[in-house]
Design a protein around this motif. Structure first.
Motif, PDB file in Angstrom:
ATOM      1  N   MET A  76      25.647  27.974  61.772  1.00  0.00           N
ATOM      2  CA  MET A  76      25.707  28.656  60.491  1.00  0.00           C
ATOM      3  C   MET A  76      24.338  29.012  59.926  1.00  0.00           C
ATOM      4  O   MET A  76      24.186  30.028  59.260  1.00  0.00           O
ATOM      5  N   HIS A  77      23.320  28.199  60.176  1.00  0.00           N
ATOM      6  CA  HIS A  77      22.005  28.499  59.612  1.00  0.00           C
ATOM      7  C   HIS A  77      21.461  29.813  60.152  1.00  0.00           C
ATOM      8  O   HIS A  77      20.808  30.567  59.444  1.00  0.00           O
ATOM      9  N   SER A  78      21.738  30.114  61.432  1.00  0.00           N
ATOM     10  CA  SER A  78      21.271  31.367  62.015  1.00  0.00           C
ATOM     11  C   SER A  78      22.142  32.550  61.617  1.00  0.00           C
ATOM     12  O   SER A  78      21.774  33.703  61.845  1.00  0.00           O
ATOM     13  N   LEU A  79      23.313  32.284  60.997  1.00  0.00           N
ATOM     14  CA  LEU A  79      24.189  33.357  60.543  1.00  0.00           C
ATOM     15  C   LEU A  79      23.845  33.834  59.137  1.00  0.00           C
ATOM     16  O   LEU A  79      24.407  34.813  58.658  1.00  0.00           O
ATOM     17  N   GLU A  80      22.900  33.165  58.467  1.00  0.00           N
ATOM     18  CA  GLU A  80      22.564  33.545  57.099  1.00  0.00           C
ATOM     19  C   GLU A  80      22.125  35.004  56.977  1.00  0.00           C
ATOM     20  O   GLU A  80      22.553  35.708  56.059  1.00  0.00           O
ATOM     21  N   PRO A  81      21.254  35.536  57.883  1.00  0.00           N
ATOM     22  CA  PRO A  81      20.901  36.967  57.774  1.00  0.00           C
ATOM     23  C   PRO A  81      22.112  37.887  57.859  1.00  0.00           C
ATOM     24  O   PRO A  81      22.180  38.898  57.156  1.00  0.00           O
ATOM     25  N   PHE A  82      23.091  37.520  58.718  1.00  0.00           N
ATOM     26  CA  PHE A  82      24.302  38.329  58.831  1.00  0.00           C
ATOM     27  C   PHE A  82      25.089  38.310  57.521  1.00  0.00           C
ATOM     28  O   PHE A  82      25.578  39.345  57.048  1.00  0.00           O
ATOM     29  N   LEU A  83      25.185  37.136  56.902  1.00  0.00           N
ATOM     30  CA  LEU A  83      25.905  37.026  55.644  1.00  0.00           C
ATOM     31  C   LEU A  83      25.207  37.808  54.541  1.00  0.00           C
ATOM     32  O   LEU A  83      25.843  38.458  53.710  1.00  0.00           O
ATOM     33  N   LEU A  84      23.873  37.761  54.517  1.00  0.00           N
ATOM     34  CA  LEU A  84      23.121  38.513  53.524  1.00  0.00           C
ATOM     35  C   LEU A  84      23.250  40.012  53.762  1.00  0.00           C
ATOM     36  O   LEU A  84      23.251  40.806  52.824  1.00  0.00           O
ATOM     37  N   MET A  85      23.351  40.413  55.034  1.00  0.00           N
ATOM     38  CA  MET A  85      23.564  41.823  55.341  1.00  0.00           C
ATOM     39  C   MET A  85      24.915  42.282  54.803  1.00  0.00           C
ATOM     40  O   MET A  85      25.042  43.377  54.239  1.00  0.00           O
ATOM     41  N   LEU A  86      25.947  41.427  54.952  1.00  0.00           N
ATOM     42  CA  LEU A  86      27.243  41.759  54.385  1.00  0.00           C
ATOM     43  C   LEU A  86      27.163  41.875  52.862  1.00  0.00           C
ATOM     44  O   LEU A  86      27.779  42.750  52.251  1.00  0.00           O
ATOM     45  N   SER A  87      26.372  41.007  52.241  1.00  0.00           N
ATOM     46  CA  SER A  87      26.221  41.070  50.791  1.00  0.00           C
ATOM     47  C   SER A  87      25.615  42.392  50.353  1.00  0.00           C
ATOM     48  O   SER A  87      25.928  42.898  49.268  1.00  0.00           O
ATOM     49  N   SER A  88      24.759  42.960  51.187  1.00  0.00           N
ATOM     50  CA  SER A  88      24.123  44.234  50.829  1.00  0.00           C
ATOM     51  C   SER A  88      25.143  45.349  50.675  1.00  0.00           C
ATOM     52  O   SER A  88      24.885  46.354  50.012  1.00  0.00           O
ATOM     53  N   ILE A  89      26.296  45.189  51.269  1.00  0.00           N
ATOM     54  CA  ILE A  89      27.363  46.187  51.144  1.00  0.00           C
ATOM     55  C   ILE A  89      27.933  46.197  49.736  1.00  0.00           C
ATOM     56  O   ILE A  89      28.312  47.252  49.206  1.00  0.00           O
ATOM     57  N   PHE A  90      27.962  45.029  49.076  1.00  0.00           N
ATOM     58  CA  PHE A  90      28.671  44.909  47.820  1.00  0.00           C
ATOM     59  C   PHE A  90      27.794  45.163  46.598  1.00  0.00           C
ATOM     60  O   PHE A  90      28.315  45.390  45.507  1.00  0.00           O
ATOM     61  N   VAL A  91      26.492  45.146  46.740  1.00  0.00           N
ATOM     62  CA  VAL A  91      25.622  45.491  45.612  1.00  0.00           C
ATOM     63  C   VAL A  91      25.839  46.950  45.211  1.00  0.00           C
ATOM     64  O   VAL A  91      26.170  47.239  44.050  1.00  0.00           O
ATOM     65  N   PRO A  92      25.676  47.927  46.128  1.00  0.00           N
ATOM     66  CA  PRO A  92      25.960  49.317  45.735  1.00  0.00           C
ATOM     67  C   PRO A  92      27.427  49.578  45.432  1.00  0.00           C
ATOM     68  O   PRO A  92      27.752  50.444  44.616  1.00  0.00           O
ATOM     69  N   LEU A  93      28.322  48.831  46.077  1.00  0.00           N
ATOM     70  CA  LEU A  93      29.752  49.043  45.830  1.00  0.00           C
ATOM     71  C   LEU A  93      30.096  48.830  44.366  1.00  0.00           C
ATOM     72  O   LEU A  93      30.828  49.617  43.752  1.00  0.00           O
ATOM     73  N   PHE A  94      29.544  47.774  43.781  1.00  0.00           N
ATOM     74  CA  PHE A  94      29.905  47.496  42.395  1.00  0.00           C
ATOM     75  C   PHE A  94      29.110  48.328  41.404  1.00  0.00           C
ATOM     76  O   PHE A  94      29.458  48.394  40.223  1.00  0.00           O
ATOM     77  N   GLY A  95      28.041  48.990  41.877  1.00  0.00           N
ATOM     78  CA  GLY A  95      27.464  50.052  41.065  1.00  0.00           C
ATOM     79  C   GLY A  95      28.463  51.182  40.900  1.00  0.00           C
ATOM     80  O   GLY A  95      28.620  51.756  39.815  1.00  0.00           O
ATOM     81  N   VAL A  96      29.185  51.488  41.987  1.00  0.00           N
ATOM     82  CA  VAL A  96      30.241  52.506  41.937  1.00  0.00           C
ATOM     83  C   VAL A  96      31.387  52.045  41.053  1.00  0.00           C
ATOM     84  O   VAL A  96      31.905  52.801  40.216  1.00  0.00           O
ATOM     85  N   VAL A  97      31.822  50.789  41.204  1.00  0.00           N
ATOM     86  CA  VAL A  97      32.935  50.265  40.409  1.00  0.00           C
ATOM     87  C   VAL A  97      32.624  50.349  38.914  1.00  0.00           C
ATOM     88  O   VAL A  97      33.450  50.805  38.107  1.00  0.00           O
ATOM     89  N   ILE A  98      31.421  49.927  38.534  1.00  0.00           N
ATOM     90  CA  ILE A  98      31.044  49.955  37.120  1.00  0.00           C
ATOM     91  C   ILE A  98      31.027  51.391  36.607  1.00  0.00           C
ATOM     92  O   ILE A  98      31.556  51.689  35.527  1.00  0.00           O
ATOM     93  N   SER A  99      30.422  52.285  37.366  1.00  0.00           N
ATOM     94  CA  SER A  99      30.305  53.680  36.910  1.00  0.00           C
ATOM     95  C   SER A  99      31.666  54.357  36.794  1.00  0.00           C
ATOM     96  O   SER A  99      31.870  55.217  35.930  1.00  0.00           O
ATOM     97  N   GLN A 100      32.623  53.973  37.630  1.00  0.00           N
ATOM     98  CA  GLN A 100      33.931  54.623  37.621  1.00  0.00           C
ATOM     99  C   GLN A 100      34.913  54.004  36.627  1.00  0.00           C
ATOM    100  O   GLN A 100      35.804  54.694  36.132  1.00  0.00           O
ATOM    101  N   LEU A 101      34.758  52.695  36.335  1.00  0.00           N
ATOM    102  CA  LEU A 101      35.787  51.997  35.562  1.00  0.00           C
ATOM    103  C   LEU A 101      35.334  51.501  34.196  1.00  0.00           C
ATOM    104  O   LEU A 101      36.142  50.976  33.435  1.00  0.00           O
ATOM    105  N   ALA A 102      34.051  51.637  33.882  1.00  0.00           N
ATOM    106  CA  ALA A 102      33.535  51.078  32.633  1.00  0.00           C
ATOM    107  C   ALA A 102      34.195  51.704  31.405  1.00  0.00           C
ATOM    108  O   ALA A 102      34.317  51.055  30.356  1.00  0.00           O
ATOM    109  N   PHE A 103      34.614  52.945  31.511  1.00  0.00           N
ATOM    110  CA  PHE A 103      35.163  53.648  30.346  1.00  0.00           C
ATOM    111  C   PHE A 103      36.632  54.035  30.531  1.00  0.00           C
ATOM    112  O   PHE A 103      37.145  54.928  29.869  1.00  0.00           O
ATOM    113  N   GLY A 104      37.320  53.365  31.441  1.00  0.00           N
ATOM    114  CA  GLY A 104      38.728  53.634  31.639  1.00  0.00           C
ATOM    115  C   GLY A 104      39.091  53.698  33.107  1.00  0.00           C
ATOM    116  O   GLY A 104      38.217  53.793  33.974  1.00  0.00           O
TER     117      GLY A 104
END
Length: 412
Positions: free
Chosen positions: A326-354
């Motif tokens: 698992m310790h060597s899988l941390e970069p892979f997990l962080l790479m997966l996290s990079s997918i969700f940072v921009p994703l929720f920028g989209v979620v906020i922009s689309q749903l913040a006002f309805g």
């Protein structure tokens, strides 16, 4: 994508604050906080902690308020933003990510447990990590079988939270006293070695609250009011993030060069008990991953209960913690996290006002999300001193807002 009815909502301001303070506390946060020193000077490191925690927790709270307002899970929010069919991709990746993070949490708890056993009994038995992993995994499976609302209100708010606050207070007192003995003024005036810029440090601090973005609405949808969800989530997670990052800075500043952070905690007066309580609190982090993973899986499968899915995911994560490096899988997990940072920028922009109308595919927001992912990874190469999370998040928020406004004008 059924909204949680008002009769099933019971989370108030205090419940949100307690939950997210508890989820924000962890050994991993302290260890990341220790990375800031000696790269930065102490004033720079603390400034990055304060500003990054406020910004990252603010984004987390914003999504919490959106989820509470509409009574929808994180998976449902993603579906409304990208379209039901396209959302299957990020929701599926979220299940994989949460399975990995659960296994990683079990590894952290296993390693802490073996360190405590070594300190108490002087044993380094090869079977001990296996037993510790299975024991924590069994506890996690039992917690996954219980009610999420009951878990948050009884286990966290009434039992876990007072104990973990007491342990943090004690550790802060111990290491603050040690720093005072060594000389606070000399420490405060130390210069950083320049191996990390201030913006990159800010990116690192923001990473922890942002990593919870794919989970937060799974809990805030049970909130009584959007304002309570926003204020409670923001306050609770900001306090925990600042405290744990600052404690990591405090510990690294007072321990001998090359020493291990967990070992240093154990050697502090009362550190054995404090570390044990923090390890117990780590179970709610693993539970948070399991519950949201089960919610996402149920969204994909459209059948089966969330409790059953959670128990299965907890068992799978335990198996992964036993056999995978698992310790060597941390970069892979962080790479997966990079997918969700921009994703929720989209979620906020689309749903913040309805809520936009339900569709199978929403190509505009989906394209903005993909551009955000590209920005995240290109930024790591072209502007590493500025970090990756903030530029990609800013890009998706801006483009998503322009897209939403353009769509509104087109229907106006």
């Amino acid at each position: 994508m059924v909204s949680i009815p008002s009769a099933q909502r019971g989370f108030g301001f205090r419940d949100h604050a307690a939950l997210w303070f508890s989820l924000g506390v962890g050994l991993l946060v302290m260890q990341i906080g220790a990375y800031l020193i000696p790269a930065l000077s102490p004033p720079q490191a603390l400034a990055a902690v304060l500003l990054g925690s406020a910004l990252g927790s603010g984004l987390l709270a914003w999504v919490a308020a959106i989820g509470c307002r509409h009574g929808l899970s994180s998976s449902a929010l993603i579906a409304r933003s990208l379209g039901l069919r396209f959302a299957l991709l990020p929701v599926g990746l979220n299940v994989v990510q949460l399975l990995g993070w659960t296994a990683f949490e079990l590894v952290v708890m296993r390693d802490g447990t073996t360190a405590i056993a070594h300190q108490l009994f002087g044993t380094d038995a090869t079977w001990l990590p296996w037993v510790a992993t299975l024991a924590w995994g069994a506890l996690l499976i039992a917690l996954a079988s219980a009610s999420m609302v009951g878990m948050a209100r009884r286990f966290i708010s009434r039992l876990g939270l007072p104990l973990v606050v007491a342990s943090l207070c004690w550790l802060t007192y111990q290491f603050a006293t040690r720093l005072h003995t060594q000389g606070v003024e000399a420490w405060w005036s130390q210069a950083g070695d320049g191996s990390m810029g201030l913006m990159a440090a800010l990116d690192l601090v923001i990473a922890m609250p942002v990593s919870w973005l794919p989970l937060v609405a799974d809990y805030s949808r049970y909130g009584v009011s959007a304002s309570g969800a926003l204020r409670g989530t923001w306050l609770g997670y900001t306090l925990a993030n600042v405290w744990c990052y600052a404690l990591g800075i405090l510990i690294i500043s007072t321990m001998p060069p090359g020493a291990d952070l967990v070992a240093t905690l154990l050697l502090a007066q009362g550190g054995l008990l404090a570390l044990g309580l923090i390890l117990i609190d780590e179970t709610d982090n693993a539970y948070g991953d399991v519950h949201s993973g089960a919610v996402s899986f149920s969204f994909l499968a459209k059948r089966g209960s969330i409790r059953s899915a959670g128990m299965v995911l907890a068992a799978l994560a335990t198996s992964c913690a036993l056999v995978l490096p698992m310790h060597s899988l941390e970069p892979f997990l962080l790479m997966l996290s990079s997918i969700f940072v921009p994703l929720f920028g989209v979620v906020i922009s689309q749903l913040a006002f309805g809520l936009p109308p339900e569709r199978a595919l929403r190509w505009g927001p989906a394209l903005v999300w993909l551009l955000g992912i590209a920005c995240f990874h290109v930024g790591a190469v072209l502007w590493p001193t500025w970090g990756s999370a903030l530029p990609s998040l800013a890009l998706t928020l801006l483009l998503g807002a322009v897209l939403r406004k353009t769509a509104g004008q087109a229907h106006g």
